[in-house]
Write a protein that holds these residues in place. Structure first.
Motif, PDB file in Angstrom:
ATOM      1  N   UNK A  35      32.916  38.575  20.306  1.00 36.08           N
ATOM      2  CA  UNK A  35      33.104  37.192  20.577  1.00 36.08           C
ATOM      3  C   UNK A  35      34.388  36.860  21.638  1.00 36.08           C
ATOM      4  N   UNK A  36      35.245  37.923  21.761  1.00 30.16           N
ATOM      5  CA  UNK A  36      36.493  37.944  22.433  1.00 30.16           C
ATOM      6  C   UNK A  36      36.013  37.137  23.941  1.00 30.16           C
ATOM      7  N   UNK A  37      37.073  36.219  24.077  1.00 31.49           N
ATOM      8  CA  UNK A  37      36.753  35.496  25.606  1.00 31.49           C
ATOM      9  C   UNK A  37      37.861  36.131  26.777  1.00 31.49           C
ATOM     10  N   UNK A  38      38.708  37.277  26.370  1.00 31.26           N
ATOM     11  CA  UNK A  38      39.640  37.972  27.161  1.00 31.26           C
ATOM     12  C   UNK A  38      39.016  38.345  28.510  1.00 31.26           C
ATOM     13  N   UNK A  39      37.758  38.692  28.521  1.00 28.14           N
ATOM     14  CA  UNK A  39      36.915  39.398  29.603  1.00 28.14           C
ATOM     15  C   UNK A  39      36.909  38.484  30.815  1.00 28.14           C
ATOM     16  N   UNK A  40      37.120  37.141  30.453  1.00 27.47           N
ATOM     17  CA  UNK A  40      36.824  36.130  31.700  1.00 27.47           C
ATOM     18  C   UNK A  40      38.501  35.717  31.956  1.00 27.47           C
ATOM     19  N   UNK A  41      39.434  36.259  31.306  1.00 27.45           N
ATOM     20  CA  UNK A  41      40.710  35.512  31.319  1.00 27.45           C
ATOM     21  C   UNK A  41      41.816  36.473  31.950  1.00 27.45           C
ATOM     22  N   UNK A  42      41.330  37.736  32.647  1.00 24.11           N
ATOM     23  CA  UNK A  42      42.136  38.602  33.404  1.00 24.11           C
ATOM     24  C   UNK A  42      42.650  38.126  34.485  1.00 24.11           C
ATOM     25  N   UNK A  43      43.924  38.645  34.865  1.00 21.68           N
ATOM     26  CA  UNK A  43      44.536  38.135  36.123  1.00 21.68           C
ATOM     27  C   UNK A  43      43.770  38.120  37.403  1.00 21.68           C
ATOM     28  N   UNK A  44      44.143  37.036  38.089  1.00 22.65           N
ATOM     29  CA  UNK A  44      43.364  37.132  39.614  1.00 22.65           C
ATOM     30  C   UNK A  44      43.945  38.235  40.113  1.00 22.65           C
ATOM     31  N   UNK A  45      42.874  38.961  41.054  1.00 26.02           N
ATOM     32  CA  UNK A  45      43.235  40.053  41.855  1.00 26.02           C
ATOM     33  C   UNK A  45      43.638  39.456  43.344  1.00 26.02           C
ATOM     34  N   UNK A  46      44.808  39.412  43.605  1.00 24.58           N
ATOM     35  CA  UNK A  46      45.448  38.858  45.078  1.00 24.58           C
ATOM     36  C   UNK A  46      45.690  39.728  45.962  1.00 24.58           C
ATOM     37  N   UNK A  47      46.349  41.322  45.753  1.00 26.91           N
ATOM     38  CA  UNK A  47      46.443  41.996  46.590  1.00 26.91           C
ATOM     39  C   UNK A  47      46.065  43.362  46.267  1.00 26.91           C
ATOM     40  N   UNK A  48      45.003  43.934  47.052  1.00 27.00           N
ATOM     41  CA  UNK A  48      44.430  45.258  46.284  1.00 27.00           C
ATOM     42  C   UNK A  48      45.518  46.265  46.302  1.00 27.00           C
TER      43      UNK A  48
ATOM     44  N   UNK B 104      24.150  23.262  45.661  1.00 31.12           N
ATOM     45  CA  UNK B 104      22.912  22.373  45.970  1.00 31.12           C
ATOM     46  C   UNK B 104      22.291  21.460  44.869  1.00 31.12           C
ATOM     47  N   UNK B 105      22.730  21.987  43.421  1.00 28.25           N
ATOM     48  CA  UNK B 105      22.170  21.255  42.604  1.00 28.25           C
ATOM     49  C   UNK B 105      22.803  19.837  42.606  1.00 28.25           C
ATOM     50  N   UNK B 106      22.116  18.696  41.748  1.00 20.00           N
ATOM     51  CA  UNK B 106      22.709  17.311  41.692  1.00 20.00           C
ATOM     52  C   UNK B 106      23.723  17.308  40.586  1.00 20.00           C
ATOM     53  N   UNK B 107      24.894  16.594  40.915  1.00 20.58           N
ATOM     54  CA  UNK B 107      26.063  16.523  39.986  1.00 20.58           C
ATOM     55  C   UNK B 107      27.131  17.275  40.818  1.00 20.58           C
ATOM     56  N   UNK B 108      28.266  17.435  39.823  1.00 18.57           N
ATOM     57  CA  UNK B 108      29.438  17.969  40.606  1.00 18.57           C
ATOM     58  C   UNK B 108      29.544  19.653  39.964  1.00 18.57           C
ATOM     59  N   UNK B 109      30.196  20.391  40.679  1.00 16.84           N
ATOM     60  CA  UNK B 109      30.345  21.759  40.689  1.00 16.84           C
ATOM     61  C   UNK B 109      31.740  22.165  40.045  1.00 16.84           C
ATOM     62  N   UNK B 110      31.770  22.864  38.810  1.00 14.00           N
ATOM     63  CA  UNK B 110      33.037  23.331  38.347  1.00 14.00           C
ATOM     64  C   UNK B 110      33.089  24.721  38.508  1.00 14.00           C
ATOM     65  N   UNK B 111      34.058  25.247  39.603  1.00 14.44           N
ATOM     66  CA  UNK B 111      34.008  26.663  39.696  1.00 14.44           C
ATOM     67  C   UNK B 111      35.132  27.396  38.939  1.00 14.44           C
ATOM     68  N   UNK B 112      35.077  28.022  38.465  1.00  9.69           N
ATOM     69  CA  UNK B 112      36.198  28.816  37.598  1.00  9.69           C
ATOM     70  C   UNK B 112      36.695  30.066  38.284  1.00  9.69           C
ATOM     71  N   UNK B 113      38.305  29.973  38.441  1.00  9.81           N
ATOM     72  CA  UNK B 113      38.839  30.938  39.144  1.00  9.81           C
ATOM     73  C   UNK B 113      38.132  32.430  39.232  1.00  9.81           C
ATOM     74  N   UNK B 114      38.099  33.038  40.398  1.00  7.59           N
ATOM     75  CA  UNK B 114      37.764  34.320  40.278  1.00  7.59           C
ATOM     76  C   UNK B 114      36.014  34.181  40.792  1.00  7.59           C
TER      77      UNK B 114
END
Ligand code: NOJ
Length: 577
Positions: A422-435, A381-391
């Motif tokens: 400062x490691x950024x891998x915490x947000x880069x783990x694989x997408x969970x597709x099938x439990x 609902x905020x003004x502007x575009x919304x960029x949504x990160x996978x997951x």
């Protein structure tokens, strides 16, 4: 003096564009189609059906170009060849297929373009370090200077974002070269038009192929002060030699006026195509680091011939669930800098801890799910575009180190150069597709790009598909609903002076007025429209002077005038989430 609602309204009475929902894909961890443990372009093709169900308008794919393996590659942000697909992601034909199939599915495709630097093993750098004619000044070289002991030291105090000096010595050329990030990412000398010409030619290659636009990496870092003046220290002490990046005032190393001229040239190239091409700039650093990136981003969009959109550090930098004054202030700040639109809001990306945990770490378990939903609603609902990160649509939390990612699995360059925190891998783990599958169905290899955290199994797509109330299905409905709300797509914004923790703002376009209410606290709160709205607005919204709206903990309520879409009868024109 603080601005009144009327001042604010007057300044913003113009319709805002563009406004789209962009889905960011980090290809290494999205889906592995060929069982080598690494996500790839075919994997994205296989999941296009899923992406389409999210209702997003476009996808931005983080770099898949030829790049050194290991930390030197900076997850693809050190480019060895702009025109080659890295074999770990597939082939050029895979990309062409992806482009066609995305278009068939009505999705626009934005690729990442890294224009401030290349990899060290790019041909241009090899030629430049050997002083080959015409490439000699393609990068930022300097002889350096001598200290009191006669040692040759870098020419100035500029620092690298990834720690240490922004200068490294090159034994071949026997000079210093500048780099804002890793030493493996030498800065291009974009102060020269002939270098910009080369960069533009690389962009043209992809535009001719049919990509719909670019996410432009690290824009404030494209140009530098040709006199190589020292940056002043923020607290006035000089000289100092510690490892923090953000204690300098980056007056000379970044955010230079030449970038605006460079942007005009980029815009010229984009406009030379008959079909709309889009630019989304990354401008998360101002001269005071992340602190003042909004005016910088705005100058890239609002100047004549600027970019379509820029996203900034403004909302991404919020490390915990934002309080009402902070979000309210941020909305007003952003709106006043982007009076005609052009801002792009993002809660997370591949560089920062996932919003799902960053914002809720300190909140009690019982509220976490509702807070995640409120965050997505806010961004929609905020003004502007919304960029949504996978997951983000799955409500994923950041993976922790070393519990979820053992030290020997870490990939991120920054973890090596600046430290684990400062490691950024915490947000880069694989997408969970099938439990129920190994590595939640991301790969059938035994060695996934990064381990899948145990805690993501319950968030897997297949589990959420089955549950009509899952955050995934909630996000889908919300994004689809947004498409039909002109006030959200192009309206301007007026914040209301509600006491914290209730955040209230109006989105207005010619066709529609929408009242957006958020309770950002744990206690129930009451909102009395008569205290905040004009008589006319009250009448139009169907409120009388006694109307009181009760908001439960972390409730979001949207009410609109002239709803362009039929609501279920029990909800009338009020949406309670
Ligand atoms: C911004 C990118 O998002 C980040 O991942 C990268 O490390 C730097 N730019 C350097 O290219």
């Amino acid at each position: 003096m603080s601005k009144t609602r009327e001042d604010f309204s007057k300044a913003n009475m113009s319709e805002h564009t563009p406004s789209e929902v962009i889905y960011q894909i980090y290809p290494a961890s999205f889906f592995d189609s060929n069982s080598d443990g690494h996500g790839d372009l075919q994997g994205i093709i296989e999941k296009l059906g899923y992406i389409k169900t999210l209702g997003v308008d476009s996808i931005w794919i983080s770099p898949f170009f030829l790049s050194p393996s290991g930390p030197e590659g900076d997850g693809g942000y050190a480019v060895t060849d702009y025109r080659a697909v890295d074999p770990k992601f597939g082939t050029m034909q895979d990309f062409k297929d992806l482009l066609n199939k995305a278009h068939e599915n009505g999705l626009r495709v934005y690729t990442d373009f890294v224009l401030a630097h290349t990899a060290k093993d790019h041909d241009w750098f090899k030629k430049s370090r050997n002083r080959e004619e015409s490439y000699e000044d393609h990068y930022v070289w300097h002889d350096g200077k001598y200290d009191e002991n006669g040692n040759n030291i870098p020419p100035n105090n500029w620092k690298s974002v990834f720690g240490g000096r922004a200068w490294s010595w090159d034994d071949t050329r026997e000079q210093w070269y500048m780099h804002h990030f890793m030493p493996s990412q030498p800065a291009l000398n974009n102060n020269l038009e002939k270098v910009q010409d080369k960069v533009l030619a690389e962009m043209k290659f992809w535009l001719d192929m049919g990509v719909d636009g670019f996410r432009l990496d690290a824009l404030p870092f494209t140009n530098y002060d040709s006199d190589f003046r020292d940056n002043p220290w923020l607290d006035g002490q000089w000289p100092r030699d510690d490892e923090r990046w953000d204690d300098q005032y980056f007056a000379h190393s970044i955010c230079q006026p030449q970038t605006i001229e460079f942007i005009k040239r980029i815009k010229g190239l984009m406009d030379s195509y008959p079909n709309k091409k889009t630019t989304l700039g990354e401008a998360i650093s101002g001269p005071e680091g992340g602190r003042n990136s909004v005016p910088v981003a705005a100058s890239y969009v609002c100047e004549n011939n600027g970019l379509d959109m820029c996203y900034t550090e403004a909302l991404m930098s919020i490390r915990e669930y934002p309080d009402q004054p902070r979000v309210k202030g941020m909305i007003e700040y952003i709106e006043s800098h982007f009076p005609k639109g052009g801002n792009c809001n993002a809660a997370s990306n591949h560089d920062i801890p996932r919003s799902g945990s960053r914002m809720t770490n300190h909140m009690s378990e019982e509220h976490k799910d509702k807070i995640n939903r409120q965050l997505i609603t806010l961004f929609v609902t905020l003004p502007g575009s919304f960029c949504m990160y996978q997951g983000e649509e799955l409500g994923l939390e950041d993976a922790s180190i070393p519990d979820d990612i053992p030290l020997d699995k870490i990939k991120d360059a920054v973890a090596w150069s600046k430290g684990l925190e400062h490691c950024r891998d915490g947000a880069r783990t694989p997408m969970p597709w099938e439990s129920g599958q190994n590595h939640t169905g991301f790969t059938s290899s035994d060695d996934p790009y990064l381990p899948v955290p145990q805690k993501h199994i319950d968030n897997a797509v297949d589990m959420q598909e089955k549950d009509p109330n899952s955050i995934l299905n909630f996000t889908r409905k919300l994004i689809t609903w947004r498409k039909n709300q002109p006030a959200l797509i192009k309206g301007w914004t007026e914040t209301l002076n509600t006491p914290a923790p209730v955040l209230a703002f109006l989105r207005k376009s010619k066709e529609q007025t929408m009242l957006c209410l958020y309770n950002m606290g744990e206690q129930e709160h009451r909102f009395k429209p008569a205290d905040h709205l004009s008589e006319e607005e009250m009448k139009e919204l169907g409120y009388n002077t006694d109307t009181v709206i009760t908001l439960d903990a972390f409730d979001s309520v949207m009410k609109d005038i002239n709803p362009p879409v039929e609501r279920p009868s029990e909800a009338k024109n009020q949406l309670v989430l």
